[in-house]
Design a protein around this motif. Structure first.
Motif, short mmCIF file in Angstrom:
data_model
loop_
_atom_site.label_atom_id
_atom_site.label_comp_id
_atom_site.label_asym_id
_atom_site.label_seq_id
_atom_site.Cartn_x
_atom_site.Cartn_y
_atom_site.Cartn_z
N TYR A 48 0.83 -1.11 -0.25
CA TYR A 48 0.02 0.03 0.03
C TYR A 48 0.95 1.19 -0.05
CZ TYR A 48 -3.42 3.43 1.06
OH TYR A 48 -4.20 4.54 1.23
N VAL A 49 0.81 2.29 -1.02
CA VAL A 49 1.57 3.23 -1.06
C VAL A 49 1.16 4.25 -0.41
CG1 VAL A 49 2.70 4.83 -2.94
CG2 VAL A 49 2.25 2.57 -3.57
N LEU A 50 1.96 4.84 0.51
CA LEU A 50 1.45 5.87 1.39
C LEU A 50 1.99 7.29 0.97
CD1 LEU A 50 3.08 4.60 4.87
CD2 LEU A 50 0.18 4.75 4.23
N GLU A 51 2.89 7.44 0.22
CA GLU A 51 3.58 8.71 -0.39
C GLU A 51 4.12 8.30 -1.68
OE1 GLU A 51 5.91 10.20 2.57
OE2 GLU A 51 4.15 11.41 3.87
N GLY A 52 4.07 9.26 -2.62
CA GLY A 52 5.14 9.05 -3.75
C GLY A 52 4.51 8.28 -4.96
N ARG A 53 5.31 8.12 -5.75
CA ARG A 53 5.08 7.28 -7.28
C ARG A 53 6.18 6.46 -7.37
NH1 ARG A 53 4.73 9.90 -12.05
NH2 ARG A 53 3.03 8.40 -12.89
N ALA B 81 0.24 7.18 -4.05
CA ALA B 81 -0.22 7.10 -2.66
C ALA B 81 -1.92 6.79 -2.98
CB ALA B 81 -0.21 8.42 -2.29
N GLY B 82 -2.05 5.85 -2.15
CA GLY B 82 -3.64 5.48 -2.11
C GLY B 82 -3.64 4.11 -2.96
N ASP B 83 -2.72 3.79 -3.56
CA ASP B 83 -2.72 2.43 -4.49
C ASP B 83 -2.41 1.24 -3.78
OD1 ASP B 83 -3.99 4.01 -6.86
OD2 ASP B 83 -1.86 3.91 -7.65
N PHE B 84 -3.04 0.08 -3.92
CA PHE B 84 -2.52 -1.16 -3.48
C PHE B 84 -2.09 -1.84 -4.63
CE2 PHE B 84 -5.80 -0.12 -0.68
CZ PHE B 84 -5.53 -0.90 0.78
N LEU B 85 -0.93 -2.61 -4.55
CA LEU B 85 -0.25 -3.36 -5.51
C LEU B 85 -0.05 -4.83 -5.22
CD1 LEU B 85 1.33 -3.31 -8.17
CD2 LEU B 85 3.46 -2.87 -6.59
N PHE B 86 -0.23 -5.81 -5.83
CA PHE B 86 -0.07 -7.23 -5.62
C PHE B 86 0.99 -7.88 -6.27
CE2 PHE B 86 -0.87 -11.77 -6.68
CZ PHE B 86 -0.90 -12.42 -5.33
N ILE B 87 1.87 -8.49 -5.80
CA ILE B 87 2.90 -9.38 -6.46
C ILE B 87 2.98 -10.63 -6.01
CG2 ILE B 87 5.48 -9.36 -6.73
CD1 ILE B 87 5.62 -6.48 -5.92
N PRO B 88 2.57 -11.68 -7.02
CA PRO B 88 2.72 -13.07 -6.83
C PRO B 88 3.87 -13.59 -6.23
CG PRO B 88 1.99 -12.55 -9.12
CD PRO B 88 2.46 -11.33 -8.45
N PRO C 242 11.07 11.21 -1.00
CA PRO C 242 10.95 9.58 -0.87
C PRO C 242 9.74 9.17 -1.08
CG PRO C 242 11.06 10.76 1.40
CD PRO C 242 11.17 11.83 0.15
N ALA C 243 9.67 7.96 -1.56
CA ALA C 243 8.55 7.23 -1.49
C ALA C 243 8.30 6.23 -0.27
CB ALA C 243 8.42 6.38 -2.84
N ARG C 244 7.08 6.00 0.43
CA ARG C 244 6.80 5.31 1.48
C ARG C 244 5.55 4.37 1.18
NH1 ARG C 244 8.67 10.25 3.56
NH2 ARG C 244 10.21 10.09 5.19
#
Length: 134
Positions: free
Chosen positions: A63-68, A85-92, A107-109
């Motif tokens: 879950y991206v809190l800050e950044g791209r 920020a606001g996106d979820f990402l799934f990695i199998p 920074p990205a967090r």
């Protein structure tokens, strides 16, 4: 090992992961006795990128809190998805990937969760095959 109980965890220091990114360890087998998951905060410095890697046998949710962040994935790391920020990402499981902070100044967090209480032990470096035509 002690029986797990309800616990709050506040990471006191960052660690450098095998992916070569700063992590703040939260929930894990080591910190709270978790048996089936881990959850951490990752900070990707401005312009930085992870080393190519995969997580042997384990899923990753981010879950991206800050950044791209651009995540490149696939056998040759040529596929790409950008999350912000606001996106979820799934990695199998077993999917080779790298994360790249698209900002040169901020920074990205992100919060990273895996179905593995000792996820740091199962990170494997990945070397993509040489590009066709060399």
């Amino acid at each position: 090992m002690n029986t797990p109980s309800v616990r709050a965890v506040r990471p006191e220091r960052e660690i450098l992961t095998r992916q070569r990114l700063p992590y703040f360890v939260g929930v894990s087998g080591e910190t709270v006795g978790a048996q089936g998951l881990s959850m951490h905060l990752v900070v990707i410095p401005p312009g930085a990128r992870a080393e190519p890697h995969l997580h042997r046998g384990h899923e990753t949710a981010i879950y991206v809190l800050e950044g791209r962040v651009e995540t490149r994935f696939g056998a040759d790391l040529s596929q790409s998805v950008v999350s912000e920020a606001g996106d979820f990402l799934f990695i199998p499981p077993d999917e080779p990937h790298i994360a790249i902070n698209l900002s040169a100044t901020e920074p990205a967090r992100a919060i990273v969760a895996r179905n593995d209480p000792a996820e740091r032990d199962r990170v494997e470096p990945y070397t993509p095959p040489p590009a066709a035509g060399g």
